[in-house]
Write a protein that holds these residues in place. Structure first.
Motif, PDB file in Angstrom:
ATOM      1  N   ILE A 255      71.995  51.805  67.954  1.00 31.56           N
ATOM      2  CA  ILE A 255      71.893  53.061  67.203  1.00 31.56           C
ATOM      3  C   ILE A 255      71.942  52.801  65.698  1.00 31.56           C
ATOM      4  O   ILE A 255      71.222  53.445  64.921  1.00 31.56           O
ATOM      5  CB  ILE A 255      73.000  54.036  67.653  1.00 31.56           C
ATOM      6  CG1 ILE A 255      72.669  54.567  69.057  1.00 31.56           C
ATOM      7  CG2 ILE A 255      73.153  55.194  66.662  1.00 31.56           C
ATOM      8  CD1 ILE A 255      73.720  55.465  69.654  1.00 31.56           C
ATOM      9  N   ARG A 256      72.743  51.850  65.276  1.00 38.00           N
ATOM     10  CA  ARG A 256      72.786  51.519  63.853  1.00 38.00           C
ATOM     11  C   ARG A 256      71.394  51.073  63.376  1.00 38.00           C
ATOM     12  O   ARG A 256      70.937  51.474  62.301  1.00 38.00           O
ATOM     13  CB  ARG A 256      73.793  50.397  63.593  1.00 38.00           C
ATOM     14  CG  ARG A 256      75.229  50.724  63.969  1.00 38.00           C
ATOM     15  CD  ARG A 256      75.906  51.632  62.951  1.00 38.00           C
ATOM     16  NE  ARG A 256      77.311  51.825  63.311  1.00 38.00           N
ATOM     17  CZ  ARG A 256      77.790  52.875  63.988  1.00 38.00           C
ATOM     18  NH1 ARG A 256      76.968  53.837  64.375  1.00 38.00           N
ATOM     19  NH2 ARG A 256      79.073  52.981  64.273  1.00 38.00           N
ATOM     20  N   ALA A 257      70.732  50.258  64.184  1.00 41.81           N
ATOM     21  CA  ALA A 257      69.394  49.781  63.825  1.00 41.81           C
ATOM     22  C   ALA A 257      68.383  50.923  63.830  1.00 41.81           C
ATOM     23  O   ALA A 257      67.512  51.016  62.942  1.00 41.81           O
ATOM     24  CB  ALA A 257      68.959  48.681  64.792  1.00 41.81           C
ATOM     25  N   LEU A 258      68.510  51.810  64.813  1.00 39.50           N
ATOM     26  CA  LEU A 258      67.587  52.950  64.877  1.00 39.50           C
ATOM     27  C   LEU A 258      67.761  53.853  63.670  1.00 39.50           C
ATOM     28  O   LEU A 258      66.773  54.323  63.068  1.00 39.50           O
ATOM     29  CB  LEU A 258      67.828  53.729  66.172  1.00 39.50           C
ATOM     30  CG  LEU A 258      66.983  54.989  66.386  1.00 39.50           C
ATOM     31  CD1 LEU A 258      65.496  54.659  66.417  1.00 39.50           C
ATOM     32  CD2 LEU A 258      67.388  55.695  67.682  1.00 39.50           C
ATOM     33  N   ASN A 259      68.985  54.120  63.283  1.00 38.47           N
ATOM     34  CA  ASN A 259      69.239  54.984  62.127  1.00 38.47           C
ATOM     35  C   ASN A 259      68.610  54.433  60.853  1.00 38.47           C
ATOM     36  O   ASN A 259      68.137  55.179  59.996  1.00 38.47           O
ATOM     37  CB  ASN A 259      70.751  55.161  61.909  1.00 38.47           C
ATOM     38  CG  ASN A 259      71.284  56.394  62.616  1.00 38.47           C
ATOM     39  OD1 ASN A 259      70.592  57.396  62.740  1.00 38.47           O
ATOM     40  ND2 ASN A 259      72.514  56.310  63.097  1.00 38.47           N
ATOM     41  N   ALA A 260      68.577  53.112  60.757  1.00 37.77           N
ATOM     42  CA  ALA A 260      68.001  52.492  59.560  1.00 37.77           C
ATOM     43  C   ALA A 260      66.508  52.780  59.432  1.00 37.77           C
ATOM     44  O   ALA A 260      65.954  52.727  58.328  1.00 37.77           O
ATOM     45  CB  ALA A 260      68.251  50.988  59.596  1.00 37.77           C
ATOM     46  N   SER A 261      65.878  53.119  60.561  1.00 40.77           N
ATOM     47  CA  SER A 261      64.435  53.387  60.540  1.00 40.77           C
ATOM     48  C   SER A 261      64.099  54.869  60.460  1.00 40.77           C
ATOM     49  O   SER A 261      62.930  55.238  60.392  1.00 40.77           O
ATOM     50  CB  SER A 261      63.788  52.794  61.798  1.00 40.77           C
ATOM     51  OG  SER A 261      64.203  53.518  62.958  1.00 40.77           O
TER      52      SER A 261
END
Length: 587
Positions: free
Chosen positions: A404-410
């Protein structure tokens, strides 16, 4: 002989499923009959006619074997397999099996070990304290059983129908009537218009250029099983294939408002309205408003005119329950609330993905939430001891946090919260450790097991979870399933007090068979200053549409957008979380 109704076919499949379950059949066979019964019950055209036409296998879960059973039932009035199984078990054993907390294994064991073959035999054995002697029961279970038997008399009123199911049928009928050439106005009334949890029947009010033609058209709809009463110009009463009675009342245009108001208001609302009117020398009925002073009867084309004539502001249908709405609508009164709407919502704090028991991936659920105009979404898959499989291990949750942290970055202008629906264990503790919970953005805690605890035990269990520093909210707090499972024993007043004291939010779960908190508890929570969330508990992208039922409950609870935290944009909601306040205090 009259054609088989859908309700009769569904009941036959339910019975067959019960009998197979008592007989110890493999689970998939029992599930097949349960699924078929549900499908048949909810089908809006004649299933027996579909079977005769060779089209019944078009229905979900109905294959050739079930088609044969429907045709056998149609031709002989019974299903041979059911008759064979019926001969093995006394009919009263099915009633024992359906008691809350029982099921086929317990019922079969009582039959095999104590010869219990009916509710009367079960009651006699419990009163003689024979049940407690069996392993796995005990004195406490025996006492609860006697209480259940006292509260569950046979031959009671038929259950009401979930609002979501009734709405589907009403929309089809109202849509068909509105398209009729003689139709002018067609509106649904009754408990459906008030958005109650469940519905007994449907009331439809209409005006028409040719009333008799519109009434006749109702009886000709494919949804209708039979015409119970044809009143000509005045309307008709029919029974649908889904087992819902429909009353159509065709009235004169100048009294449409009177009739719509009368058949929308609850009994308590209408009684209060009549008593209030009498004090002003007026008499209210569906036919109009009689003024004692002039002898004139005022007929109203709209509901607004009805309430205005009575010196009141128009009252939204959801509030017409006799809970203070008349006093609020009076001139100089406190005023009616500006009720929340679906357009007010900014975030959803409870949903599931394929990581647990959801049907869509993380990315699909986020995309669907964005498509519905939301600004943030908490992904809350089930925790390690959910009890029904499809749970998330601590290791998998840690990986999901990073995902989720990676998804939020996008993402732009959208926030995905790494969360969990953590299970509240019987002692009130949670099934993830505090270190893992502290890493999350959001924790909603729910009870999923051990429903039969005493009120004291269950309340203490819930309050311990509420007092946990990382629990931001409580999901579906009373555990009810509308028309199928009562809420567990719980002192909701103490729960609300604890939530207010700790800053823990409480949820209105939008699932149409939950709507939990109910409107009375949600109103009490909001009055106590508790933030009342409206969440969908979506298990698929299309489940986000269930928000409407949570909104309906919130409106019936008199809630305004200000009382629902997730109407706020993310920047305003984020600091309201318990963990955010904890962080601020520590800083």
């Amino acid at each position: 002989m009259a054609d088989l109704t859908n309700a009769q076919i569904a009941a036959a499949f339910d019975e067959l499923g019960d009998l197979y379950e008592l007989d110890g059949a493999v689970a998939y066979r029992v599930i097949a009959y349960r699924t078929a019964a549900k499908t048949v019950r909810e089908t809006t055209v004649s299933v027996v006619q579909m079977a005769r036409d060779g089209r019944v296998t078009e229905l979900n879960g109905v294959g050739k074997i079930l088609e044969e059973k429907i045709l056998a039932l149609d031709e002989t009035g019974d299903i041979p397999t059911a008759k064979k199984l019926r001969d093995k078990f006394p009919s009263g054993l099915l009633s024992v099996m359906h008691l809350p907390g029982f099921g086929p294994k317990r019922a079969r064991r009582l039959y095999d070990e104590l010869g219990i073959d009916s509710l009367d035999a079960l009651r006699a054995a419990a009163e003689a304290q024979k049940i407690r002697e069996l392993r796995g029961f005990g004195a406490k279970a025996e006492e609860q059983l006697l209480k259940t038997l006292a509260e569950s008399p046979e031959g009671g009123p038929a259950p009401r129908i979930l609002l979501s199911r009734a709405e589907n049928i009403a929309e089809q009928i109202v849509g068909a009537l509105r398209s009729h050439p003689s139709a002018e106005q067609v509106e649904v009334a009754g408990s459906l218009r008030r958005q109650a949890d469940s519905v007994k029947d449907l009331d439809i009010i209409a005006t028409a250029k040719d009333p008799a033609a519109l009434a006749a058209a109702l009886g000709e709809l494919s949804l209708v099983e039979s015409v119970l009463h044809a009143a000509g110009d005045a309307g008709a009463r029919v029974m649908t294939h889904a087992g819902i009675k429909v009353d159509l009342k065709v009235v004169e245009p100048d009294q449409f408002g009177n009739v719509l108001q009368h058949f929308t208001g609850s009994k308590a609302h209408n009684v209060a309205l009549r008593e209030s009117a009498v004090r002003r020398g007026l008499h209210v009925s569906e036919y109009g408003i009689l003024d004692d002073a002039t002898g004139e009867t005022v007929r109203c084309a709209t509901e607004e005119e009805v309430y205005e004539t009575l010196g009141l502001a128009w009252i939204p249908p959801e509030l017409r329950e006799g809970r203070g709405e008349l006093e609020a609508a009076l001139p100089g009164g406190p005023g009616l609330p500006a009720l929340i709407t679906a357009d007010d919502m900014r975030g959803d704090l409870h949903c599931h993905t394929t990581l647990s028991d959801g049907r869509q991936t993380l990315e699909q659920m986020v995309s669907a939430a964005q498509g519905r105009g939301l600004e943030y979404l908490a992904v809350t898959d089930h925790s390690a001891s959910h009890g029904f499989g499809d749970h998330v291990t601590p290791e998998a949750l840690a990986e999901r946090i990073e995902e989720i942290r990676a998804l939020n970055a996008s993402l732009e202008d959208f926030e995905v919260l790494a969360g969990t629906e953590v299970n509240i264990l019987p002692d009130g503790t949670l099934d993830y450790d505090d270190e893992l919970l502290a890493k999350l953005d959001w924790v909603i805690a729910s009870v999923h097991t051990s429903f039969s605890m005493s009120e004291q035990e269950m309340t203490d269990r819930m309050i311990r979870a509420i007092e946990h520093p990382w629990v931001d909210a409580i999901g579906h707090p009373t555990g009810r399933k509308i028309e199928t499972r009562p809420p567990y024993a719980l002192d909701v007043e103490r729960v609300i007090e604890a939530a207010a004291r700790t800053g823990t939010m409480l949820e209105i779960n939008s699932a149409p068979d939950r709507r939990d908190l109910n409107e009375l508890h949600a109103r009490a929570a909001a009055k106590a200053g508790v933030g009342v969330l409206i969440n969908t508990d979506a298990h698929s992208a299309k489940n986000f549409a269930l928000l409407r039922y949570g909104i309906a409950t919130a409106r019936r609870a008199w809630l305004t957008p200000e009382q629902v935290p997730n109407t706020r944009p993310w920047a305003e909601f984020a600091p309201l979380r318990k963990r955010a306040r904890k962080s601020t205090a520590a800083g």
